[in-house]
Scaffold this motif. Structure first.
Motif, PDB file in Angstrom:
ATOM      1  N   GLU A   1      -8.996 -14.172   6.240  1.00  0.00           N
ATOM      2  CA  GLU A   1      -8.632 -13.741   7.687  1.00  0.00           C
ATOM      3  C   GLU A   1      -8.263 -12.366   7.872  1.00  0.00           C
ATOM      4  OE1 GLU A   1     -10.043 -15.466  10.620  1.00  0.00           O
ATOM      5  OE2 GLU A   1     -11.069 -16.420   8.849  1.00  0.00           O
ATOM      6  N   LEU A   2      -7.255 -12.142   6.949  1.00  0.00           N
ATOM      7  CA  LEU A   2      -6.614 -10.640   6.958  1.00  0.00           C
ATOM      8  C   LEU A   2      -7.507  -9.686   6.417  1.00  0.00           C
ATOM      9  CD1 LEU A   2      -3.067 -11.640   6.088  1.00  0.00           C
ATOM     10  CD2 LEU A   2      -3.595 -10.466   8.052  1.00  0.00           C
ATOM     11  N   ARG A   3      -8.105  -9.845   5.631  1.00  0.00           N
ATOM     12  CA  ARG A   3      -9.228  -8.943   4.764  1.00  0.00           C
ATOM     13  C   ARG A   3     -10.387  -8.743   5.772  1.00  0.00           C
ATOM     14  NH1 ARG A   3     -10.342  -8.950  -1.645  1.00  0.00           N
ATOM     15  NH2 ARG A   3     -10.859  -6.972  -1.018  1.00  0.00           N
ATOM     16  N   LYS A   4     -10.818  -9.835   6.476  1.00  0.00           N
ATOM     17  CA  LYS A   4     -11.883  -9.546   7.347  1.00  0.00           C
ATOM     18  C   LYS A   4     -11.687  -8.777   8.752  1.00  0.00           C
ATOM     19  CE  LYS A   4     -13.106 -13.906   8.131  1.00  0.00           C
ATOM     20  NZ  LYS A   4     -13.679 -15.268   8.443  1.00  0.00           N
ATOM     21  N   SER A   5     -10.180  -8.474   8.853  1.00  0.00           N
ATOM     22  CA  SER A   5      -9.790  -7.921  10.174  1.00  0.00           C
ATOM     23  C   SER A   5      -9.837  -6.433  10.109  1.00  0.00           C
ATOM     24  CB  SER A   5      -8.315  -8.194  10.370  1.00  0.00           C
ATOM     25  OG  SER A   5      -7.511  -7.602   9.482  1.00  0.00           O
ATOM     26  N   GLY A   6     -10.272  -5.832   8.925  1.00  0.00           N
ATOM     27  CA  GLY A   6     -10.491  -4.496   9.092  1.00  0.00           C
ATOM     28  C   GLY A   6      -8.888  -3.570   8.570  1.00  0.00           C
TER      29      GLY A   6
ATOM     30  N   ASN B   1      -3.448  -1.902  -0.127  1.00  0.00           N
ATOM     31  CA  ASN B   1      -4.366  -2.378  -1.039  1.00  0.00           C
ATOM     32  C   ASN B   1      -3.834  -3.715  -1.525  1.00  0.00           C
ATOM     33  OD1 ASN B   1      -1.969  -1.778  -2.373  1.00  0.00           O
ATOM     34  ND2 ASN B   1      -2.361   0.297  -3.233  1.00  0.00           N
ATOM     35  N   GLY B   2      -3.327  -4.560  -1.093  1.00  0.00           N
ATOM     36  CA  GLY B   2      -2.746  -5.805  -1.278  1.00  0.00           C
ATOM     37  C   GLY B   2      -2.168  -6.629  -0.161  1.00  0.00           C
TER      38      GLY B   2
ATOM     39  N   GLU C   1       2.340   9.822   6.018  1.00  0.00           N
ATOM     40  CA  GLU C   1       3.527  10.879   6.098  1.00  0.00           C
ATOM     41  C   GLU C   1       4.720  10.638   6.844  1.00  0.00           C
ATOM     42  OE1 GLU C   1       0.232  10.895   7.402  1.00  0.00           O
ATOM     43  OE2 GLU C   1       0.658  11.581   9.280  1.00  0.00           O
ATOM     44  N   ASN C   2       4.620   9.685   7.708  1.00  0.00           N
ATOM     45  CA  ASN C   2       5.783   9.316   8.478  1.00  0.00           C
ATOM     46  C   ASN C   2       6.669   8.127   7.772  1.00  0.00           C
ATOM     47  OD1 ASN C   2       5.345  11.396  10.601  1.00  0.00           O
ATOM     48  ND2 ASN C   2       3.677   9.743  11.405  1.00  0.00           N
ATOM     49  N   GLY C   3       6.116   7.503   6.650  1.00  0.00           N
ATOM     50  CA  GLY C   3       6.809   6.560   6.015  1.00  0.00           C
ATOM     51  C   GLY C   3       6.541   5.129   6.519  1.00  0.00           C
ATOM     52  N   ILE C   4       5.420   5.035   7.362  1.00  0.00           N
ATOM     53  CA  ILE C   4       4.836   3.735   7.989  1.00  0.00           C
ATOM     54  C   ILE C   4       3.685   3.281   7.244  1.00  0.00           C
ATOM     55  CG2 ILE C   4       3.981   2.447   9.897  1.00  0.00           C
ATOM     56  CD1 ILE C   4       5.729   4.091  11.486  1.00  0.00           C
ATOM     57  N   LEU C   5       3.855   1.973   6.501  1.00  0.00           N
ATOM     58  CA  LEU C   5       2.589   1.443   5.969  1.00  0.00           C
ATOM     59  C   LEU C   5       1.526   0.902   7.026  1.00  0.00           C
ATOM     60  CD1 LEU C   5       1.488   0.485   3.219  1.00  0.00           C
ATOM     61  CD2 LEU C   5       2.411  -1.514   3.461  1.00  0.00           C
TER      62      LEU C   5
ATOM     63  N   GLY D   1       0.671  -0.890  -0.043  1.00  0.00           N
ATOM     64  CA  GLY D   1       0.054   0.099  -0.163  1.00  0.00           C
ATOM     65  C   GLY D   1       0.861   1.287  -0.019  1.00  0.00           C
ATOM     66  N   THR D   2       0.235   2.424   0.344  1.00  0.00           N
ATOM     67  CA  THR D   2       0.968   3.558   0.462  1.00  0.00           C
ATOM     68  C   THR D   2       1.277   3.947   2.024  1.00  0.00           C
ATOM     69  OG1 THR D   2      -0.391   4.268  -1.512  1.00  0.00           O
ATOM     70  CG2 THR D   2       0.728   5.978  -0.100  1.00  0.00           C
ATOM     71  N   PRO D   3       2.602   4.190   2.309  1.00  0.00           N
ATOM     72  CA  PRO D   3       3.009   4.563   3.553  1.00  0.00           C
ATOM     73  C   PRO D   3       2.248   6.146   3.800  1.00  0.00           C
ATOM     74  CG  PRO D   3       4.754   3.956   2.154  1.00  0.00           C
ATOM     75  CD  PRO D   3       3.521   4.118   1.235  1.00  0.00           C
TER      76      PRO D   3
END
Length: 137
Positions: A106-111, A117-118, A42-46, A38-40
């Protein structure tokens, strides 16, 4: 950007349809590599690695030192119930391929956060045998 975290657990299974040794009750020291894309911020953390643990730990708590069984494997399910032994019943055969898809679901259901995005999951049954699945959304 992609980040990856590694997890380990011990679990038994069997593949009743398998023509060889995998039809028998047996276990593995499983390893999973969870990759999020995905996109990190503003601090550079995904995503904080501890937040991945918060999602993965309940799943691993269910699976570690358990026997995973397809819901169609009714005789063995009854056996584990009679023994009052830890088991997890799932609607699929516990191949590494199906486990990778199960982890993704399971990961997708976790919110997961909206900037993810992947998801990619690699499941290792042994040091040299694995299955990898991924999804973008």
């Amino acid at each position: 950007m992609k980040i990856t975290k590694e997890y380990h657990w011990e679990m038994g299974h069997r593949l009743p349809f398998h023509p060889g040794l995998c039809k028998n009750l047996h276990g593995h020291s499983y390893k999973a590599y969870i990759t999020l894309e995905g996109t990190p911020d503003e601090n550079g953390i995904l995503i904080d690695f501890y937040d991945i643990d918060k999602v993965m730990q309940p799943l691993l708590n269910r699976l570690d030192h358990a026997f995973i069984l397809a819901d169609s494997d009714t005789e063995v399910i009854q056996f584990f119930k009679k023994l009052n032994s830890k088991h997890e019943v799932v609607p699929f055969h516990s191949t590494a391929e199906n486990l990778a898809l199960y982890f993704i679901e399971e990961l997708r259901k976790s919110g997961l956060p909206a900037n993810i995005n992947g998801i990619g999951v690699s499941i290792y049954e042994t040091a040299d045998a694995s299955a990898t699945a991924s999804v973008e959304f």
